[in-house]
Motif scaffolding. Structure first.
Motif, PDB file in Angstrom:
ATOM      1  N   UNK A  87       0.851  -1.203   0.000  1.00 40.84           N
ATOM      2  CA  UNK A  87       0.000   0.000   0.000  1.00 40.84           C
ATOM      3  C   UNK A  87       0.879   1.242   0.000  1.00 40.84           C
ATOM      4  N   UNK A  88       0.481   2.232  -0.772  1.00 42.24           N
ATOM      5  CA  UNK A  88       1.280   3.448  -0.880  1.00 42.24           C
ATOM      6  C   UNK A  88       1.313   4.206   0.442  1.00 42.24           C
ATOM      7  N   UNK A  89       2.420   4.923   0.640  1.00 41.17           N
ATOM      8  CA  UNK A  89       2.569   5.703   1.861  1.00 41.17           C
ATOM      9  C   UNK A  89       1.455   6.734   1.995  1.00 41.17           C
ATOM     10  N   UNK A  90       1.060   7.357   0.859  1.00 42.18           N
ATOM     11  CA  UNK A  90      -0.002   8.352   0.918  1.00 42.18           C
ATOM     12  C   UNK A  90      -1.306   7.779   1.427  1.00 42.18           C
ATOM     13  N   UNK A  91      -1.592   6.531   1.041  1.00 38.14           N
ATOM     14  CA  UNK A  91      -2.817   5.886   1.511  1.00 38.14           C
ATOM     15  C   UNK A  91      -2.751   5.645   3.006  1.00 38.14           C
ATOM     16  N   UNK A 144      -4.813   7.243   8.447  1.00 41.21           N
ATOM     17  CA  UNK A 144      -4.659   7.852   9.774  1.00 41.21           C
ATOM     18  C   UNK A 144      -5.498   9.124   9.871  1.00 41.21           C
ATOM     19  N   UNK A 145      -5.539   9.893   8.775  1.00 40.59           N
ATOM     20  CA  UNK A 145      -6.362  11.106   8.764  1.00 40.59           C
ATOM     21  C   UNK A 145      -7.846  10.756   8.843  1.00 40.59           C
ATOM     22  N   UNK A 146      -8.258   9.703   8.134  1.00 40.15           N
ATOM     23  CA  UNK A 146      -9.646   9.253   8.207  1.00 40.15           C
ATOM     24  C   UNK A 146     -10.010   8.876   9.643  1.00 40.15           C
ATOM     25  N   UNK A 147      -9.107   8.187  10.349  1.00 37.50           N
ATOM     26  CA  UNK A 147      -9.374   7.796  11.733  1.00 37.50           C
ATOM     27  C   UNK A 147      -9.592   9.024  12.611  1.00 37.50           C
ATOM     28  N   UNK A 148      -8.832  10.088  12.363  1.00 38.68           N
ATOM     29  CA  UNK A 148      -9.003  11.325  13.136  1.00 38.68           C
ATOM     30  C   UNK A 148     -10.355  11.965  12.854  1.00 38.68           C
ATOM     31  N   UNK A 149     -10.770  11.979  11.578  1.00 40.19           N
ATOM     32  CA  UNK A 149     -12.092  12.529  11.227  1.00 40.19           C
ATOM     33  C   UNK A 149     -13.194  11.682  11.851  1.00 40.19           C
ATOM     34  N   UNK A 150     -13.022  10.363  11.840  1.00 42.24           N
ATOM     35  CA  UNK A 150     -14.032   9.468  12.395  1.00 42.24           C
ATOM     36  C   UNK A 150     -14.191   9.672  13.898  1.00 42.24           C
ATOM     37  N   UNK A 151     -13.077   9.915  14.594  1.00 40.36           N
ATOM     38  CA  UNK A 151     -13.162  10.169  16.040  1.00 40.36           C
ATOM     39  C   UNK A 151     -13.823  11.503  16.318  1.00 40.36           C
ATOM     40  N   UNK A 174     -15.645  13.436  14.256  1.00 43.18           N
ATOM     41  CA  UNK A 174     -16.896  13.716  13.530  1.00 43.18           C
ATOM     42  C   UNK A 174     -16.932  15.169  13.055  1.00 43.18           C
ATOM     43  N   UNK A 175     -15.755  15.677  12.703  1.00 40.79           N
ATOM     44  CA  UNK A 175     -15.653  17.074  12.270  1.00 40.79           C
ATOM     45  C   UNK A 175     -14.351  17.264  11.524  1.00 40.79           C
ATOM     46  N   UNK A 176     -14.403  17.878  10.335  1.00 40.23           N
ATOM     47  CA  UNK A 176     -13.183  18.199   9.608  1.00 40.23           C
ATOM     48  C   UNK A 176     -12.399  19.291  10.330  1.00 40.23           C
ATOM     49  N   UNK A 177     -13.100  20.243  10.933  1.00 41.82           N
ATOM     50  CA  UNK A 177     -12.416  21.343  11.616  1.00 41.82           C
ATOM     51  C   UNK A 177     -11.590  20.837  12.779  1.00 41.82           C
ATOM     52  N   UNK A 178     -12.212  20.009  13.649  1.00 46.75           N
ATOM     53  CA  UNK A 178     -11.483  19.494  14.814  1.00 46.75           C
ATOM     54  C   UNK A 178     -10.374  18.538  14.393  1.00 46.75           C
ATOM     55  N   UNK A 179     -10.658  17.687  13.401  1.00 47.88           N
ATOM     56  CA  UNK A 179      -9.640  16.737  12.956  1.00 47.88           C
ATOM     57  C   UNK A 179      -8.470  17.450  12.297  1.00 47.88           C
ATOM     58  N   UNK A 180      -8.750  18.494  11.526  1.00 51.86           N
ATOM     59  CA  UNK A 180      -7.664  19.219  10.865  1.00 51.86           C
ATOM     60  C   UNK A 180      -6.777  19.915  11.890  1.00 51.86           C
ATOM     61  N   UNK A 181      -7.388  20.415  12.978  1.00 54.04           N
ATOM     62  CA  UNK A 181      -6.583  21.037  14.032  1.00 54.04           C
ATOM     63  C   UNK A 181      -5.685  20.009  14.699  1.00 54.04           C
ATOM     64  N   UNK A 182      -6.213  18.804  14.897  1.00 53.06           N
ATOM     65  CA  UNK A 182      -5.424  17.729  15.508  1.00 53.06           C
ATOM     66  C   UNK A 182      -4.264  17.314  14.607  1.00 53.06           C
ATOM     67  N   UNK A 183      -4.505  17.309  13.295  1.00 53.86           N
ATOM     68  CA  UNK A 183      -3.497  16.817  12.348  1.00 53.86           C
ATOM     69  C   UNK A 183      -2.560  17.902  11.846  1.00 53.86           C
ATOM     70  N   UNK A 184      -2.898  19.180  12.102  1.00 53.58           N
ATOM     71  CA  UNK A 184      -2.078  20.271  11.599  1.00 53.58           C
ATOM     72  C   UNK A 184      -2.273  20.518  10.121  1.00 53.58           C
ATOM     73  N   UNK A 218      -8.924   1.354  14.251  1.00 50.16           N
ATOM     74  CA  UNK A 218      -8.644   1.810  15.614  1.00 50.16           C
ATOM     75  C   UNK A 218      -7.641   0.922  16.344  1.00 50.16           C
ATOM     76  N   UNK A 219      -7.869  -0.384  16.423  1.00 50.53           N
ATOM     77  CA  UNK A 219      -6.868  -1.208  17.127  1.00 50.53           C
ATOM     78  C   UNK A 219      -5.526  -1.255  16.406  1.00 50.53           C
ATOM     79  N   UNK A 220      -5.545  -1.215  15.060  1.00 52.56           N
ATOM     80  CA  UNK A 220      -4.285  -1.263  14.317  1.00 52.56           C
ATOM     81  C   UNK A 220      -3.448  -0.004  14.560  1.00 52.56           C
ATOM     82  N   UNK A 221      -4.090   1.161  14.507  1.00 53.49           N
ATOM     83  CA  UNK A 221      -3.371   2.412  14.749  1.00 53.49           C
ATOM     84  C   UNK A 221      -2.910   2.514  16.199  1.00 53.49           C
TER      85      UNK A 221
END
Length: 296
Positions: free
Chosen positions: A1-5, A10-17, A19-29, A72-75
């Motif tokens: 699997x490509x590194x970008x994927x 990981x970014x998807x997991x942050x959005x899923x936790x 439930x907001x692009x704004x909060x997840x983007x702040x967490x991820x920078x 979740x468990x994998x990350x």
């Protein structure tokens, strides 16, 4: 699997936790637009829609829910592996995600956590207050703090507080209007301040035991709340009887502001315990456990 994927997962997991692009983007920078673009790219590569977007919120599709349960468990395992490298650096580091409820946070964390953070500058701690009993592995938490009797048996648990007792109290003014209850059954004739559990939606039962006989009472009265401070204020104002931790009302009882009843029916129970899955606990989590461990 490509590194970008992998990065996008990981970014998807942050959005899923969040439930907001704004909060997840702040967490991820990242900017919200860059994060949204990455999620669209991930959905295109996987060939399935993961997120249901609205102007106000983000929800997971059934496919997104399934992917989140796998990620979740994998990350979490990857995070533990990275944090374990601190053993070679000689100091704990990384992030600890911790779930607990308000009274446990105040009793266990208020005094000890600031000192822990000062002593371990490379460790970050995220504390989520929630009275629901959740699967900490599925929800992506490293550990939780609950009453000992509520900890699942497949978890490793460490005592972080003494045994506790929940007692029934009311003001002298209240008892000037109502007789003292002699047994838990008498509470049906009293105005009780009830607490509603946010997660399950039911009322917290008042639990009693005497001579091997256990009894659970569903309180009834004028007031139902889901905030312990508001319940305590109502009880201290004479609205009705309260079912409260003994340590929270000890000063009021000693000063005569509250009267404790049904004392012989209120037995101690296991106090606060920190629990975790036990699989390769990170150096940071081990350090936190030692900082919080109850020493009688």
């Amino acid at each position: 699997m490509r590194r970008g994927t992998l990065d996008d997962l990981a970014a998807f997991a942050a959005v899923a936790r969040a439930r907001s692009f704004t909060r997840a983007s702040a967490e991820l920078g990242l900017s919200p637009s860059a994060l949204s673009h990455a999620m669209r790219g991930l959905e295109t590569r996987l060939g399935v829609r993961l997120l249901a977007r609205t102007t106000r919120s983000v929800a997971l599709t059934p496919a997104g829910e399934r992917l989140k349960r796998s990620l979740d468990p994998a990350l979490a395992e990857v995070a533990r592996g990275l944090a374990a490298l601190a053993d070679w650096r000689g100091e704990p580091s990384g992030t600890i995600r911790l779930t607990t409820f308000l009274s446990a946070a105040r009793s266990v964390l208020d005094a000890a956590l600031p000192r822990f953070l000062v002593d371990h500058p490379a460790v970050s701690v995220e504390v989520i207050i929630d009275d629901r009993l959740i699967d900490i592995v599925e929800a992506g938490f490293d550990a939780g703090i609950r009453f000992g009797e509520a900890v699942e048996r497949d978890m490793l648990a460490v005592r972080v507080g003494p045994d506790l007792r929940t007692v029934v109290v009311g003001t002298p003014g209240y008892f000037a209007r109502r007789p003292y209850p002699r047994t838990p059954a008498d509470l049906e004739e009293h105005n009780c301040v009830a607490y509603r559990l946010v997660g399950g939606g039911g009322l917290l039962p008042w639990e009693f035991a005497r001579d091997g006989h256990e009894l659970r009472v569903r309180p009834g009265g004028q007031l139902v709340v889901n905030d312990g401070a508001l319940a305590g204020a109502a009880v201290r104002a004479g609205v009705g009887l309260g079912y409260m931790l003994e340590e929270d009302v000890a000063a009021d009882v000693a000063a005569g502001r509250l009267v404790q009843v049904l004392d012989e029916w209120c037995l101690p129970f296991p106090g606060y315990h920190l629990y975790h899955p036990g699989r390769q606990a990170t150096p940071a989590l081990r350090a936190l456990i030692e900082a919080l461990r109850w020493r009688a």
